[in-house]
Write a protein that holds these residues in place. Sequence first.
Motif, PDB file in Angstrom:
ATOM      1  N   ASP A 102      -4.382 -36.642  71.072  1.00 13.59           N
ATOM      2  CA  ASP A 102      -5.745 -36.533  70.538  1.00 13.59           C
ATOM      3  C   ASP A 102      -6.726 -37.502  71.200  1.00 13.59           C
ATOM      4  O   ASP A 102      -7.853 -37.634  70.764  1.00 13.59           O
ATOM      5  CB  ASP A 102      -5.710 -36.798  69.027  1.00 13.59           C
ATOM      6  CG  ASP A 102      -5.087 -38.156  68.698  1.00 13.59           C
ATOM      7  OD1 ASP A 102      -4.515 -38.790  69.620  1.00 13.59           O
ATOM      8  OD2 ASP A 102      -5.174 -38.592  67.542  1.00 13.59           O
ATOM      9  N   TRP A 146     -12.202 -28.665  69.011  1.00 16.81           N
ATOM     10  CA  TRP A 146     -10.910 -28.818  69.698  1.00 16.81           C
ATOM     11  C   TRP A 146     -11.025 -29.029  71.194  1.00 16.81           C
ATOM     12  O   TRP A 146     -10.230 -29.750  71.792  1.00 16.81           O
ATOM     13  CB  TRP A 146     -10.041 -27.594  69.408  1.00 16.81           C
ATOM     14  CG  TRP A 146      -9.480 -27.668  68.027  1.00 16.81           C
ATOM     15  CD1 TRP A 146     -10.059 -27.201  66.875  1.00 16.81           C
ATOM     16  CD2 TRP A 146      -8.278 -28.311  67.644  1.00 16.81           C
ATOM     17  NE1 TRP A 146      -9.272 -27.494  65.810  1.00 16.81           N
ATOM     18  CE2 TRP A 146      -8.156 -28.176  66.239  1.00 16.81           C
ATOM     19  CE3 TRP A 146      -7.257 -28.977  68.338  1.00 16.81           C
ATOM     20  CZ2 TRP A 146      -7.083 -28.688  65.529  1.00 16.81           C
ATOM     21  CZ3 TRP A 146      -6.179 -29.480  67.638  1.00 16.81           C
ATOM     22  CH2 TRP A 146      -6.107 -29.338  66.239  1.00 16.81           C
ATOM     23  N   ARG A 165     -10.592 -36.864  66.605  1.00 13.92           N
ATOM     24  CA  ARG A 165      -9.325 -36.195  66.349  1.00 13.92           C
ATOM     25  C   ARG A 165      -9.568 -35.056  65.368  1.00 13.92           C
ATOM     26  O   ARG A 165     -10.078 -35.286  64.261  1.00 13.92           O
ATOM     27  CB  ARG A 165      -8.340 -37.200  65.739  1.00 13.92           C
ATOM     28  CG  ARG A 165      -6.954 -36.626  65.522  1.00 13.92           C
ATOM     29  CD  ARG A 165      -6.126 -37.646  64.737  1.00 13.92           C
ATOM     30  NE  ARG A 165      -4.702 -37.473  64.990  1.00 13.92           N
ATOM     31  CZ  ARG A 165      -3.897 -36.617  64.361  1.00 13.92           C
ATOM     32  NH1 ARG A 165      -4.387 -35.837  63.402  1.00 13.92           N
ATOM     33  NH2 ARG A 165      -2.616 -36.554  64.645  1.00 13.92           N
ATOM     34  N   ARG A 182      -3.235 -30.901  73.415  1.00 12.03           N
ATOM     35  CA  ARG A 182      -4.440 -30.456  72.700  1.00 12.03           C
ATOM     36  C   ARG A 182      -4.964 -29.176  73.349  1.00 12.03           C
ATOM     37  O   ARG A 182      -5.525 -28.316  72.670  1.00 12.03           O
ATOM     38  CB  ARG A 182      -5.489 -31.571  72.707  1.00 12.03           C
ATOM     39  CG  ARG A 182      -6.631 -31.288  71.768  1.00 12.03           C
ATOM     40  CD  ARG A 182      -7.394 -32.567  71.467  1.00 12.03           C
ATOM     41  NE  ARG A 182      -8.754 -32.266  71.047  1.00 12.03           N
ATOM     42  CZ  ARG A 182      -9.669 -33.184  70.768  1.00 12.03           C
ATOM     43  NH1 ARG A 182      -9.362 -34.481  70.891  1.00 12.03           N
ATOM     44  NH2 ARG A 182     -10.875 -32.838  70.382  1.00 12.03           N
ATOM     45  N   MET A 217      -3.129 -26.555  71.735  1.00  6.59           N
ATOM     46  CA  MET A 217      -3.607 -26.407  70.347  1.00  6.59           C
ATOM     47  C   MET A 217      -4.916 -25.617  70.302  1.00  6.59           C
ATOM     48  O   MET A 217      -5.168 -24.873  69.353  1.00  6.59           O
ATOM     49  CB  MET A 217      -3.757 -27.794  69.700  1.00  6.59           C
ATOM     50  CG  MET A 217      -2.393 -28.477  69.494  1.00  6.59           C
ATOM     51  SD  MET A 217      -2.522 -30.227  69.076  1.00  6.59           S
ATOM     52  CE  MET A 217      -2.539 -30.129  67.275  1.00  6.59           C
ATOM     53  N   LEU A 255      -0.011 -32.109  64.590  1.00  8.36           N
ATOM     54  CA  LEU A 255      -0.945 -32.660  63.598  1.00  8.36           C
ATOM     55  C   LEU A 255      -0.259 -33.726  62.741  1.00  8.36           C
ATOM     56  O   LEU A 255      -0.874 -34.716  62.358  1.00  8.36           O
ATOM     57  CB  LEU A 255      -1.489 -31.537  62.705  1.00  8.36           C
ATOM     58  CG  LEU A 255      -2.635 -30.712  63.306  1.00  8.36           C
ATOM     59  CD1 LEU A 255      -3.023 -29.580  62.358  1.00  8.36           C
ATOM     60  CD2 LEU A 255      -3.864 -31.594  63.583  1.00  8.36           C
ATOM     61  N   ARG A 260      -5.470 -22.442  67.996  1.00 10.03           N
ATOM     62  CA  ARG A 260      -6.612 -22.301  67.080  1.00 10.03           C
ATOM     63  C   ARG A 260      -7.282 -20.927  67.270  1.00 10.03           C
ATOM     64  O   ARG A 260      -7.685 -20.281  66.311  1.00 10.03           O
ATOM     65  CB  ARG A 260      -7.631 -23.437  67.301  1.00 10.03           C
ATOM     66  CG  ARG A 260      -7.242 -24.771  66.680  1.00 10.03           C
ATOM     67  CD  ARG A 260      -7.258 -24.725  65.141  1.00 10.03           C
ATOM     68  NE  ARG A 260      -8.586 -24.455  64.611  1.00 10.03           N
ATOM     69  CZ  ARG A 260      -8.954 -23.335  63.994  1.00 10.03           C
ATOM     70  NH1 ARG A 260      -8.098 -22.337  63.803  1.00 10.03           N
ATOM     71  NH2 ARG A 260     -10.174 -23.188  63.532  1.00 10.03           N
ATOM     72  N   PHE A 294       2.251 -26.483  66.421  1.00  8.87           N
ATOM     73  CA  PHE A 294       0.886 -26.928  66.124  1.00  8.87           C
ATOM     74  C   PHE A 294       0.894 -27.921  64.959  1.00  8.87           C
ATOM     75  O   PHE A 294       0.314 -29.012  65.040  1.00  8.87           O
ATOM     76  CB  PHE A 294       0.045 -25.687  65.801  1.00  8.87           C
ATOM     77  CG  PHE A 294      -1.383 -25.966  65.450  1.00  8.87           C
ATOM     78  CD1 PHE A 294      -2.328 -26.209  66.441  1.00  8.87           C
ATOM     79  CD2 PHE A 294      -1.801 -25.955  64.119  1.00  8.87           C
ATOM     80  CE1 PHE A 294      -3.664 -26.445  66.118  1.00  8.87           C
ATOM     81  CE2 PHE A 294      -3.137 -26.186  63.787  1.00  8.87           C
ATOM     82  CZ  PHE A 294      -4.063 -26.435  64.794  1.00  8.87           C
ATOM     83  N   GLU A 295       1.588 -27.570  63.896  1.00 13.26           N
ATOM     84  CA  GLU A 295       1.638 -28.436  62.715  1.00 13.26           C
ATOM     85  C   GLU A 295       2.372 -29.741  63.012  1.00 13.26           C
ATOM     86  O   GLU A 295       1.998 -30.804  62.511  1.00 13.26           O
ATOM     87  CB  GLU A 295       2.320 -27.713  61.547  1.00 13.26           C
ATOM     88  CG  GLU A 295       1.413 -26.650  60.934  1.00 13.26           C
ATOM     89  CD  GLU A 295       2.154 -25.724  59.967  1.00 13.26           C
ATOM     90  OE1 GLU A 295       3.350 -25.981  59.675  1.00 13.26           O
ATOM     91  OE2 GLU A 295       1.536 -24.729  59.530  1.00 13.26           O
ATOM     92  N   GLU A 339      -9.047 -32.371  62.477  1.00 11.86           N
ATOM     93  CA  GLU A 339      -8.240 -32.424  61.239  1.00 11.86           C
ATOM     94  C   GLU A 339      -7.675 -31.043  60.930  1.00 11.86           C
ATOM     95  O   GLU A 339      -8.306 -30.052  61.147  1.00 11.86           O
ATOM     96  CB  GLU A 339      -9.108 -32.891  60.069  1.00 11.86           C
ATOM     97  CG  GLU A 339      -9.600 -34.335  60.221  1.00 11.86           C
ATOM     98  CD  GLU A 339      -8.481 -35.329  60.536  1.00 11.86           C
ATOM     99  OE1 GLU A 339      -7.345 -35.124  60.083  1.00 11.86           O
ATOM    100  OE2 GLU A 339      -8.739 -36.312  61.238  1.00 11.86           O
TER     101      GLU A 339
END
Length: 470
Positions: free
Chosen positions: A384, A462, A468, A405, A408, A369, A412, A365-366, A470
């Motif tokens: 994104d 999301w 996008r 995504r 992601m 980003l 989340r 995930f990180e 943050e």
Amino acid sequence: MEHRALSRLAAPAVAALLALTTGCTGDTVQGRPGASGLRDPYFPRAGNGGYQVDHYALDLDYDPADGQLHGTAVITARAEQGLSSFNLDFSGLSVEAVTVQGAAARYNRTGNELTVRPAEDLKKGEVFRTEVDYSGKPKPLADPDGSKEGWITTGDGAVAVGEPVGSMTWFPGNHHPSDKAAYDITLTVPRGYEAVSNGELRSRTEDGDGRTVFAWHSPEPMASYLATAVIGPYKVTTGRTPSGVGLYSAVAPGEAAASTGPLARLPEMVEWGSGRFGPYPFASAGAIVLPAGTLGYALETQGRPVFPGAPTSQELVVHELAHQWFGNSVSPKSWKDMWLNEGFATYAEWLWAEDHDGPTAQEHFEAFLAGDTDVDAEADSDWDAFPPAAPPGPEEISAQPVYYRGAMVLHRIRQEVGDATFFALVRGWAADHRHGNASTADFTAYAEEKTGHDLKKVWDVWLYGKDRPE
Ligand code: ARG
Ligand code: ZN
């Protein structure tokens, strides 16, 4: 006698009874045409209205030498309205005859629509049997995103892949994922060839005419885009996973590396998936390894995914396996819900890595980003570009945001609710919608109910947000 019985009924009841027996009710008479499409937001003409299919029996005779296919499709369906005519999606090939309930039916074709007019109207609720005899040289289609699907020749054989609408190139049907059905696919090929499809091989017989007949049986509901037929000089292996799921795999000559590479871990992966997601949804598993270069992608064909050449990453094998729960058992209601397939299958890759000494899902995930390609080569892609629950058009339903995504979004949720609740959600989703269909709205409602958390922000930012996150 009959008269006396009727005379005991009040007049309106008599009228109703007569209407029932003649199939018409005063003003609403007879059947009407079934819709020629299901108005899918991305593929509006895919599928057809007015009926649901219970079962397809496909009898296909194929000769790799000349590429000719002779097919008989027997489609057992239930009318959801009175039908004067109904449509099947079918592309190319020549229709030779159509019968409904054993009687010759009129038909005509425009574009990819085969309209069938039965000799007698079908009543609402009636279970009816349509037989279509057809033949010709099937051809692939180009997807809106430019990739190839449908019936594809592979030199000394062929493969059929159908996501999203390619299955209409090899059999007539209700080609939309919302209408799942059981299948019996029988493939007749020249002796010396293997023929592989979904489900279990019921029999393999010689027809006395130099041909081999392979009868494949898929009792669990299947969306038509997941049906496959693979013909060629494959090497077949069979077995069982430790917990007893049947394995049947076929590998193209020249792709022998498949037996020592990541695919060798498939039995272990099936067990792992069952632990993470709940019981494996089908009676058998396996893989089909096509000659390298046949396709530009792998596909999660039901029970037995196809790979374009021996897979070189464990993640790809896990991805296609995870689709058996997410996409194949729990299928999208429309093509807008693709992230429910691809987001889950991608998240399964992250989980496999997390459980096998790779990066954790949090690290994945990180990495996305931060655009860190050391962790994931796709981390600096256009993940994104749009919200996963709203691809801008049909050419984007298999684009990066739907996968990455989408994954992601799941992570989340995990961050919000914690591991125990998150994995209960994932298993509950697979169990409660097993062999069914679900939409994004079904998922968001389910996730909030199951976890007891308000996840509105996750959805807004999301899943549906244009910016996008943050
Ligand atoms: N569902 C397949 C997978 O993720 C990919 C299909 C790609 N198809 C396409 N038209 N781009 O395994
Ligand atoms: Zn996928």
